[in-house]
Write a protein that holds these residues in place. Structure first.
Motif, PDB file in Angstrom:
ATOM      1  N   SER A 191       0.839  -1.203   0.000  1.00 34.14           N
ATOM      2  CA  SER A 191       0.000   0.000   0.000  1.00 34.14           C
ATOM      3  C   SER A 191       0.871   1.249   0.000  1.00 34.14           C
ATOM      4  O   SER A 191       0.556   2.240  -0.671  1.00 34.14           O
ATOM      5  CB  SER A 191      -0.912   0.024   1.231  1.00 34.14           C
ATOM      6  OG  SER A 191      -1.795  -1.063   1.222  1.00 34.14           O
ATOM      7  N   TYR A 192       1.953   1.191   0.744  1.00 33.81           N
ATOM      8  CA  TYR A 192       2.849   2.342   0.850  1.00 33.81           C
ATOM      9  C   TYR A 192       3.513   2.643  -0.488  1.00 33.81           C
ATOM     10  O   TYR A 192       3.557   3.796  -0.911  1.00 33.81           O
ATOM     11  CB  TYR A 192       3.899   2.101   1.937  1.00 33.81           C
ATOM     12  CG  TYR A 192       4.651   3.354   2.302  1.00 33.81           C
ATOM     13  CD1 TYR A 192       4.183   4.193   3.306  1.00 33.81           C
ATOM     14  CD2 TYR A 192       5.815   3.713   1.638  1.00 33.81           C
ATOM     15  CE1 TYR A 192       4.863   5.356   3.642  1.00 33.81           C
ATOM     16  CE2 TYR A 192       6.500   4.877   1.962  1.00 33.81           C
ATOM     17  CZ  TYR A 192       6.019   5.692   2.962  1.00 33.81           C
ATOM     18  OH  TYR A 192       6.682   6.849   3.283  1.00 33.81           O
ATOM     19  N   PHE A 193       4.028   1.622  -1.191  1.00 30.83           N
ATOM     20  CA  PHE A 193       4.710   1.952  -2.444  1.00 30.83           C
ATOM     21  C   PHE A 193       3.735   2.393  -3.528  1.00 30.83           C
ATOM     22  O   PHE A 193       4.082   3.212  -4.378  1.00 30.83           O
ATOM     23  CB  PHE A 193       5.722   0.896  -2.901  1.00 30.83           C
ATOM     24  CG  PHE A 193       5.241  -0.424  -3.444  1.00 30.83           C
ATOM     25  CD1 PHE A 193       4.544  -0.528  -4.642  1.00 30.83           C
ATOM     26  CD2 PHE A 193       5.575  -1.602  -2.785  1.00 30.83           C
ATOM     27  CE1 PHE A 193       4.161  -1.755  -5.161  1.00 30.83           C
ATOM     28  CE2 PHE A 193       5.203  -2.841  -3.296  1.00 30.83           C
ATOM     29  CZ  PHE A 193       4.485  -2.912  -4.487  1.00 30.83           C
ATOM     30  N   ILE A 194       2.503   1.917  -3.484  1.00 31.29           N
ATOM     31  CA  ILE A 194       1.481   2.423  -4.412  1.00 31.29           C
ATOM     32  C   ILE A 194       1.201   3.892  -4.092  1.00 31.29           C
ATOM     33  O   ILE A 194       1.183   4.749  -4.984  1.00 31.29           O
ATOM     34  CB  ILE A 194       0.193   1.582  -4.327  1.00 31.29           C
ATOM     35  CG1 ILE A 194       0.435   0.169  -4.864  1.00 31.29           C
ATOM     36  CG2 ILE A 194      -0.956   2.268  -5.085  1.00 31.29           C
ATOM     37  CD1 ILE A 194      -0.692  -0.816  -4.565  1.00 31.29           C
ATOM     38  N   THR A 195       0.992   4.178  -2.818  1.00 31.26           N
ATOM     39  CA  THR A 195       0.710   5.545  -2.370  1.00 31.26           C
ATOM     40  C   THR A 195       1.868   6.476  -2.679  1.00 31.26           C
ATOM     41  O   THR A 195       1.670   7.590  -3.180  1.00 31.26           O
ATOM     42  CB  THR A 195       0.431   5.556  -0.854  1.00 31.26           C
ATOM     43  OG1 THR A 195      -0.659   4.679  -0.587  1.00 31.26           O
ATOM     44  CG2 THR A 195       0.119   6.956  -0.354  1.00 31.26           C
ATOM     45  N   GLU A 196       3.057   6.024  -2.383  1.00 32.72           N
ATOM     46  CA  GLU A 196       4.252   6.825  -2.624  1.00 32.72           C
ATOM     47  C   GLU A 196       4.356   7.213  -4.101  1.00 32.72           C
ATOM     48  O   GLU A 196       4.647   8.365  -4.429  1.00 32.72           O
ATOM     49  CB  GLU A 196       5.467   6.008  -2.187  1.00 32.72           C
ATOM     50  CG  GLU A 196       6.743   6.765  -2.062  1.00 32.72           C
ATOM     51  CD  GLU A 196       7.818   5.876  -1.449  1.00 32.72           C
ATOM     52  OE1 GLU A 196       8.455   6.353  -0.501  1.00 32.72           O
ATOM     53  OE2 GLU A 196       8.015   4.730  -1.913  1.00 32.72           O
ATOM     54  N   TYR A 197       4.086   6.260  -4.975  1.00 33.60           N
ATOM     55  CA  TYR A 197       4.138   6.569  -6.405  1.00 33.60           C
ATOM     56  C   TYR A 197       3.101   7.634  -6.760  1.00 33.60           C
ATOM     57  O   TYR A 197       3.405   8.610  -7.449  1.00 33.60           O
ATOM     58  CB  TYR A 197       3.924   5.315  -7.272  1.00 33.60           C
ATOM     59  CG  TYR A 197       3.997   5.688  -8.722  1.00 33.60           C
ATOM     60  CD1 TYR A 197       5.229   5.812  -9.354  1.00 33.60           C
ATOM     61  CD2 TYR A 197       2.856   6.017  -9.446  1.00 33.60           C
ATOM     62  CE1 TYR A 197       5.316   6.236 -10.670  1.00 33.60           C
ATOM     63  CE2 TYR A 197       2.935   6.437 -10.759  1.00 33.60           C
ATOM     64  CZ  TYR A 197       4.164   6.546 -11.361  1.00 33.60           C
ATOM     65  OH  TYR A 197       4.240   6.992 -12.663  1.00 33.60           O
TER      66      TYR A 197
END
Length: 174
Positions: free
Chosen positions: A119-125
């Motif tokens: 979830s974090y790397f999707i959000t970060e992108y």
């Protein structure tokens, strides 16, 4: 320090991934945006997954780190032309969901921490690369919902075509 916008997108990513993984404790979506995202993205993901099953069966994603590398590479390539629209924003979630399902299918026991990492790397992108575009195009409530709450067959077909194009890029990163 994360902003309110970061936490909202993080919530959307977490909610969508829990929905994709069909987690038993998941209740109804808490926002209209999450509800629409669940319905549109999961339907799109299911159709694309079916169409690309022979290719997907050959992919071996064995860790969250590998999924993140593939995700970032495909997103970089997908948006290299500088074009952004709500359909392409949708592919960010659907591609993240597909990678998450592939991890699970390959026997990776996704812990709460690993789901948070995804979830974090999707959000970060999204925050690092698409937040300005999202804001300039009405945000989640006035842009995304306007586009998808009453989805048209034409826009859904266009999104499906975009998602399939994302998978053509997938081969370069795996």
């Amino acid at each position: 320090m994360e902003t309110a916008e970061f936490y909202y997108v993080y919530y959307l990513a977490q909610d969508y991934l829990q929905y994709v993984l069909q987690e038993s404790h998941l209740g109804p979506a808490q926002t209209r945006v999450a509800h629409v995202l669940r319905n549109i993205a999961s339907s799109l993901q299911d159709q694309t997954e079916e169409a690309l099953r022979p290719f997907l069966d050959r992919i071996d994603i064995t860790s969250v780190a590998v999924a993140k590398r593939i995700f970032n590479g495909v997103m970089e390539e997908k948006f290299a032309d500088g074009n952004t629209n709500w359909g392409r924003i949708m592919t960010i979630f659907t591609f993240g969901g597909l990678l998450t399902k592939k991890l699970q299918e390959h026997g990776v026991q996704l812990t709460g921490e690993e789901k948070e990492q995804i979830s974090y790397f999707i959000t970060e992108y999204i925050i690092n690369n698409k937040a300005e575009w999202i804001d300039a195009n009405g945000g989640w409530e006035n842009g995304f919902l306007t586009k998808f709450e009453r989805r048209s067959l034409l826009s859904f077909s266009k999104i499906t075509a975009m998602f399939i194009a994302v998978f053509s890029l997938f081969r370069e990163y795996y």
